[in-house]
Scaffold this motif. Structure first.
Motif, PDB file in Angstrom:
ATOM      1  N   SER A  95       9.647  -6.683 100.584  1.00  0.00           N
ATOM      2  CA  SER A  95      10.334  -7.966 100.682  1.00  0.00           C
ATOM      3  C   SER A  95      11.839  -7.790 100.854  1.00  0.00           C
ATOM      4  CB  SER A  95      10.060  -8.808  99.426  1.00  0.00           C
ATOM      5  OG  SER A  95      10.555  -8.150  98.276  1.00  0.00           O
ATOM      6  N   GLY A  96      12.335  -6.562 100.656  1.00  0.00           N
ATOM      7  CA  GLY A  96      13.756  -6.259 100.797  1.00  0.00           C
ATOM      8  C   GLY A  96      14.228  -5.394  99.651  1.00  0.00           C
ATOM      9  N   SER A  97      15.101  -4.447  99.946  1.00  0.00           N
ATOM     10  CA  SER A  97      15.631  -3.590  98.889  1.00  0.00           C
ATOM     11  C   SER A  97      17.037  -3.142  99.247  1.00  0.00           C
ATOM     12  CB  SER A  97      14.722  -2.375  98.662  1.00  0.00           C
ATOM     13  OG  SER A  97      14.601  -1.610  99.838  1.00  0.00           O
ATOM     14  N   LEU A  98      17.775  -2.715  98.233  1.00  0.00           N
ATOM     15  CA  LEU A  98      19.158  -2.300  98.391  1.00  0.00           C
ATOM     16  C   LEU A  98      19.327  -0.856  97.945  1.00  0.00           C
ATOM     17  CD1 LEU A  98      21.028  -5.395  96.862  1.00  0.00           C
ATOM     18  CD2 LEU A  98      20.373  -5.023  99.263  1.00  0.00           C
ATOM     19  N   ILE A  99      20.118  -0.111  98.714  1.00  0.00           N
ATOM     20  CA  ILE A  99      20.591   1.204  98.290  1.00  0.00           C
ATOM     21  C   ILE A  99      22.072   1.033  97.954  1.00  0.00           C
ATOM     22  CG2 ILE A  99      20.881   3.624  98.878  1.00  0.00           C
ATOM     23  CD1 ILE A  99      18.791   3.273 101.069  1.00  0.00           C
ATOM     24  N   HIS A 100      22.386   0.908  96.687  1.00  0.00           N
ATOM     25  CA  HIS A 100      23.774   0.715  96.289  1.00  0.00           C
ATOM     26  C   HIS A 100      24.582   1.984  96.517  1.00  0.00           C
ATOM     27  CE1 HIS A 100      23.932  -3.307  94.466  1.00  0.00           C
ATOM     28  NE2 HIS A 100      22.645  -3.108  94.168  1.00  0.00           N
TER      29      HIS A 100
ATOM     30  N   SER B 285       6.001  -8.926  97.489  1.00  0.00           N
ATOM     31  CA  SER B 285       7.183  -9.168  96.659  1.00  0.00           C
ATOM     32  C   SER B 285       7.655  -7.862  96.048  1.00  0.00           C
ATOM     33  CB  SER B 285       6.855 -10.164  95.542  1.00  0.00           C
ATOM     34  OG  SER B 285       5.840  -9.650  94.682  1.00  0.00           O
ATOM     35  N   ASP B 286       7.163  -6.760  96.611  1.00  0.00           N
ATOM     36  CA  ASP B 286       7.433  -5.456  96.033  1.00  0.00           C
ATOM     37  C   ASP B 286       8.233  -4.609  97.016  1.00  0.00           C
ATOM     38  OD1 ASP B 286       7.388  -3.557  94.075  1.00  0.00           O
ATOM     39  OD2 ASP B 286       5.203  -3.362  94.001  1.00  0.00           O
TER      40      ASP B 286
ATOM     41  N   ILE C  38      14.996  -7.008  96.210  1.00  0.00           N
ATOM     42  CA  ILE C  38      15.516  -8.361  96.402  1.00  0.00           C
ATOM     43  C   ILE C  38      14.519  -9.190  97.217  1.00  0.00           C
ATOM     44  CG2 ILE C  38      17.946  -7.676  96.266  1.00  0.00           C
ATOM     45  CD1 ILE C  38      17.971  -7.813  99.379  1.00  0.00           C
ATOM     46  N   PRO C  39      14.579 -10.507  97.103  1.00  0.00           N
ATOM     47  CA  PRO C  39      13.677 -11.368  97.876  1.00  0.00           C
ATOM     48  C   PRO C  39      14.244 -11.706  99.256  1.00  0.00           C
ATOM     49  CG  PRO C  39      14.913 -12.705  96.337  1.00  0.00           C
ATOM     50  CD  PRO C  39      15.336 -11.282  96.089  1.00  0.00           C
ATOM     51  N   PHE C  40      14.613 -10.676 100.025  1.00  0.00           N
ATOM     52  CA  PHE C  40      15.233 -10.932 101.329  1.00  0.00           C
ATOM     53  C   PHE C  40      14.292 -11.712 102.243  1.00  0.00           C
ATOM     54  CE2 PHE C  40      16.329  -9.846 105.714  1.00  0.00           C
ATOM     55  CZ  PHE C  40      17.695 -10.112 105.725  1.00  0.00           C
TER      56      PHE C  40
END
Length: 756
Positions: free
Chosen positions: A227-232, A604-605, A616-618
């Motif tokens: 659903s979306g993810s971030l690499i900080h 949602s994963d 994140i729920p992108f």
């Protein structure tokens, strides 16, 4: 047929006889090009490089004093350097600048070894192989070590064109960079591509666009992972060498795929934020042949960067013995051809420089250019989605046994029971209605008599319609288990590049089902549409196939590239919608959005890579207000309370998979392993979840998500339009801040202009 998995095949030691057979098969593949109009004979292109007079490309970053304005509109200026073909975009209102190359301020600190440092400063990075030798390894290169040069750099009024020449390895790659109203587009022109004896595998064009290091600034890479993810941004990563590289629209099973266990990419989009400056990239053309490649800082250089990796060839397993699994890995001699390969870079304003701003851009793109019109709520209350399971089969020693779960008569009782709870906005998907139930695919009609037959289904649908409830019939046409519909696996099965018919096996104890050629299942769907209409169905629920599976088909009867398969599936969805009124699908690739009514069981994963720091729920931010969507069935959740709260945070509507009183039968079923489907066990839970979800989401069914943030560890806020917020507290303790109190493991709705 003897069963075996086909997705990931180990390298096997090859006997002399097998090797000879392999070589003959491999040579035939080099000469066979099912799509290309090019001559198969080798063309000597060395003369195209002999008269080259341009200076070889120099190492290092471009001199920024050489950049000239070559295009301009109300929002942006596009500057380019004719000696390097690098470019800059300047936001005229803020003065912020995005470069197609690394930030000079930090370049002096770059510690990556010299050859890779040259790659990172090059406007183009390629990977190639000697396809005539299946033992050869691929090579990554930039312009510098190949004594490459620019050819025919020309301005066009709104951008420039240039050809990147690699004389040592004999490649020429023409590109185009164009400024549009709110984005700059980079494009590869396949029609002008020149190859010598070596074979191009992939191209990264302006890979370091917008790249930034981690030191001294906060930021992240946005990936469409799940659903979306971030690499900080982070310095001193534990495993710095790890990168992300996944195919848009998922793996192509006709080629080799590394078993990463990652979620499928359904959205051709990515982005990068650094401080208050960000961009979002949309792969607008040729995305079927694209990967998304991301390198967190320390993985490949000092900077965090993310780019499109354009694929021209892929590895495949050349089998020489079906019985022993002997074979080897190689590349085909043919390259993927498409009309155009384009990535758009949208610079974001400072107040929009986050993943919500990125989602807004992608949403607007879907509306304006993909025809995905915003929804109009059908009712004042939110919908509840019910999947009813009719039947399945149990594998036996000699014969399979039929496991009846819900007859059409019992389905009517189930629906009436839930309707009488006061839940009037229902949507029904009826699964397992076909001959021999849920696990059987092929020859769907007539409806199995053991659950009511055609007449029983007609009566059930008529009953549902009397309550203003639509009914969709669940089907998966991309696999066949029984040979019905005139399907013969040798003739109509999906074949990989080695000519092997692909099989699907979800569980080791199952027999394999056969993947169907898209050209064949298109005909079958069309022939079945009248049968759906006769039953009165409101549409088809395409489950786990059409809208998801994009596999190249090398079956000579139905030759289809990935782009062809996308076109076939879009035609199926369009015609099904035209003839039946509506279609839905689960967790679809976003090329299907303009035709489907609802996205069922949207993920949602995310993939839990060690470098990913936040899910994140992108996808949900993009979709809310465009399409309705649900997450996983509520009654099969791993953590019921957590996942209920997540559905509220993500703006998703509740969904359940249910059956009648014979739910226990399904414990032994072929592919339905959900043990708790008896609707009577879930009545109170359904009523409570629906009431709470309706309380949160009824007023914002047609509203876009305009904000999403973390208020504290375990506390999330979702904003709709500025005056409607939902705050979700996942913690076991109460949350209090700025006059807002959220009980433990609960949520609150905040309304009004002065909402804190």
């Amino acid at each position: 047929m003897t069963g075996r998995r086909i997705a990931y095949v180990p390298i096997i030691k090859i006997t002399f006889a097998a090797a000879l057979l392999a070589f003959i098969g491999w040579l035939a593949l080099q000469l066979w090009n099912p799509w290309s109009k090019e001559e198969t004979a080798f063309v000597d292109v060395s003369a195209l490089f002999e008269k080259q007079r341009a200076s070889p490309y120099r190492a290092g970053l471009p001199d920024e004093r050489n950049f000239k304005v070559i295009a301009e509109n109300d929002a942006f200026r596009l500057l380019a350097d004719a000696t390097t073909a690098h470019f800059q975009i300047v936001d005229k209102s803020t003065g912020k600048l995005w470069r197609s190359y690394p930030d000079p301020e930090h370049w002096r600190n770059e510690t990556i070894p010299g050859i890779w440092k040259n790659h990172l400063s090059s406007p183009i990075m390629i990977e190639y192989v000697n396809a005539k030798n299946y033992k050869s390894s691929s090579v990554t290169a930039g312009l510098i070590e190949n004594q490459g040069y620019l050819e025919q750099f020309q301005t066009t009024g709104n951008g420039f064109t240039v050809t990147f020449a690699f004389p040592k390895v004999q490649f020429k790659i023409p590109v185009e960079v164009t400024l549009h109203q709110n984005y700059v587009e980079t494009k590869l022109i396949d029609s002008g591509l020149v190859e010598g004896e070596l074979s191009l595998l992939n191209v990264k064009l302006y890979p370091l666009f917008g790249a930034q290091p981690s030191n001294g600034q906060e930021g992240y890479i946005l990936l469409p992972d799940g659903s979306g993810s971030l690499i900080h941004f982070q310095q001193d990563r534990i495993m710095p060498q790890l990168t992300y590289n996944e195919s848009v629209y998922g793996h192509d099973l006709s080629y080799y795929n590394e078993n990463t266990g990652r979620q499928r990419i359904a959205m051709p989009v990515y982005g990068l934020k650094s401080g208050d400056q960000a961009f979002v990239a949309i792969i607008a053309q040729g995305e079927e042949f694209a990967n998304i490649y991301a390198a967190p800082s320390g993985a490949v250089g000092l900077s965090n960067w993310v780019t499109t990796e354009w694929k021209y060839r892929k590895r495949f397993f050349q089998s020489v013995s079906r019985s022993t699994g002997e074979g080897f890995y190689t590349y085909s001699g043919d390259k993927f051809l498409t009309d155009s390969r384009a990535t758009r870079y949208y610079p974001l304003a400072p107040d929009k420089s986050d993943y919500v701003g990125m989602a807004e851009v992608y949403r607007q793109y879907l509306i304006e250019e993909q025809g995905v019109n915003p929804v109009t709520p059908a009712r004042q209350d939110i919908p509840l989605y019910l999947d009813i399971v009719g039947a399945d089969i149990e594998q036996g020693l000699f014969f399979d046994s039929y496991l009846k779960a819900t007859t059409t008569e019992e389905a009517a009782e189930l629906v009436r029971h839930i309707y009488d709870l006061g839940i009037r906005h229902l949507n029904i998907n009826y699964a397992g209605w076909q001959q021999d139930g849920y696990s059987t695919h092929g020859g769907y009609f007539p409806v199995d008599k053991r659950i009511g037959g055609n007449n029983g289904m007609k009566q059930f649908i008529s009953f549902a319609h009397s309550l203003d409830i639509p009914v969709y019939l669940t089907a998966n046409y991309t696999i066949n288990t029984n040979g019905d519909d005139g399907f013969w696996w040798r003739r109509d099965g999906l074949r990989n590049l080695a000519g092997t018919v692909l099989e699907n096996q979800k569980h080791p104890d199952q027999d394999e089902s056969i993947f169907v050629s898209p050209g064949f299942y298109e005909k079958v769907v069309y022939s079945d549409l009248d049968e759906f209409k006769k039953l009165g169905a409101d549409g088809i629920y395409f489950e786990d196939g059409i809208g998801q599976q994009v596999n190249t088909d090398f079956n000579t009867r139905y030759l289809s590239s990935r782009a062809d398969v996308v076109d076939i599936q879009r035609r199926i969805l369009t015609r099904s919608k035209e003839e039946l009124g509506s279609v839905i699908a689960n967790n679809v690739n976003f090329y299907a959005l303009d035709q489907i009514r609802h996205v069922h069981r949207l993920t949602s994963d995310y993939s839990y890579d060690v470098f990913i720091s936040e899910a994140i729920p992108f996808a949900q931010i993009v979709l809310h207000g465009l399409r309705t969507y649900s997450l996983e069935w509520s009654n099969v959740r791993d953590e019921w309370e957590n996942e209920f709260l997540r559905s509220v945070e993500y703006g998703a509507y509740p969904a359940y998979v249910l059956s009648g009183d014979r739910a226990d039968n399904l414990k032994r079923s072929y592919s339905l392993w959900h043990y708790s489907l008896n609707y009577k066990d879930w009545i109170q839970q359904i009523a409570q979840e629906y009431q709470r979800s309706n309380e949160a989401l009824a007023e914002v069914q047609d509203k876009f998500i305009t904000g999403h943030r973390t208020l504290a560890p375990g506390v999330k806020e979702t904003e709709y339009g500025g005056n409607y917020r939902i705050i979700v507290n996942y913690n076991h303790t109460e949350f209090r801040k700025d006059g807002v109190t959220v009980p433990a493991r609960d949520f609150v709705v905040m309304k009004g202009e002065n909402t804190p």
